[in-house]
Design a protein around this motif. Structure first.
Motif, PDB file in Angstrom:
ATOM      1  N   LEU A  60       2.354   0.925  -6.802  1.00  0.00           N
ATOM      2  CA  LEU A  60       1.776   1.231  -8.112  1.00  0.00           C
ATOM      3  C   LEU A  60       1.806   1.699  -9.268  1.00  0.00           C
ATOM      4  O   LEU A  60       1.966   2.153 -10.209  1.00  0.00           O
ATOM      5  N   MET A  61       2.254   3.119  -8.545  1.00  0.00           N
ATOM      6  CA  MET A  61       1.795   4.125  -9.257  1.00  0.00           C
ATOM      7  C   MET A  61       3.650   4.320  -9.491  1.00  0.00           C
ATOM      8  O   MET A  61       3.722   4.753 -10.906  1.00  0.00           O
ATOM      9  N   VAL A  62       4.998   3.793  -9.387  1.00  0.00           N
ATOM     10  CA  VAL A  62       6.187   3.579  -9.297  1.00  0.00           C
ATOM     11  C   VAL A  62       6.180   2.572 -10.586  1.00  0.00           C
ATOM     12  O   VAL A  62       6.903   2.880 -11.349  1.00  0.00           O
ATOM     13  N   ILE A  63       5.342   1.470 -10.485  1.00  0.00           N
ATOM     14  CA  ILE A  63       5.340   0.122 -11.498  1.00  0.00           C
ATOM     15  C   ILE A  63       4.863   0.916 -12.421  1.00  0.00           C
ATOM     16  O   ILE A  63       5.320   0.498 -13.610  1.00  0.00           O
ATOM     17  N   GLY A  64       4.126   1.327 -12.294  1.00  0.00           N
ATOM     18  CA  GLY A  64       2.628   1.908 -13.835  1.00  0.00           C
ATOM     19  C   GLY A  64       3.335   2.695 -14.431  1.00  0.00           C
ATOM     20  O   GLY A  64       2.955   3.263 -15.178  1.00  0.00           O
ATOM     21  N   GLY A  65       4.431   3.281 -14.026  1.00  0.00           N
ATOM     22  CA  GLY A  65       5.135   5.003 -14.870  1.00  0.00           C
ATOM     23  C   GLY A  65       4.703   6.078 -14.594  1.00  0.00           C
ATOM     24  O   GLY A  65       4.858   6.531 -14.506  1.00  0.00           O
ATOM     25  N   GLY A  66       3.599   5.642 -13.606  1.00  0.00           N
ATOM     26  CA  GLY A  66       3.439   7.352 -12.732  1.00  0.00           C
ATOM     27  C   GLY A  66       2.011   7.698 -13.821  1.00  0.00           C
ATOM     28  O   GLY A  66       1.885   9.052 -13.372  1.00  0.00           O
ATOM     29  N   SER A  67       1.555   7.493 -14.940  1.00  0.00           N
ATOM     30  CA  SER A  67       0.258   7.797 -15.794  1.00  0.00           C
ATOM     31  C   SER A  67      -0.497   7.050 -15.517  1.00  0.00           C
ATOM     32  O   SER A  67      -0.811   5.957 -15.832  1.00  0.00           O
TER      33      SER A  67
END
Length: 67
Positions: A60-67
């Protein structure tokens, strides 16, 4: 003749004691093996739970762009 019976009785008693000690040793080895298997299973379950909880979070962090 009484001495011969006494010797055979003491021999039988010694045999029973030896057999009891062998059974006790086998039972102790079985318990130790069981404890070791239980510890391994606990570690494996813990690793699976950590992976199951951390991998989706990282995805989820990778898909969400980590921000």
């Amino acid at each position: 003749m009484a001495n011969k019976k006494q010797k055979s009785a003491s021999q039988q008693r010694a045999d029973r004691i030896r057999e009891a000690q062998e059974r006790e040793a086998r039972a102790k080895a079985q318990r130790a093996r069981s404890e070791k298997i239980k510890k391994v299973v606990i570690v494996v379950v813990a690793v699976i739970l950590v992976l199951a909880l951390s991998l989706p979070t990282m995805a989820l962090m990778v898909i969400g762009g980590g921000s």
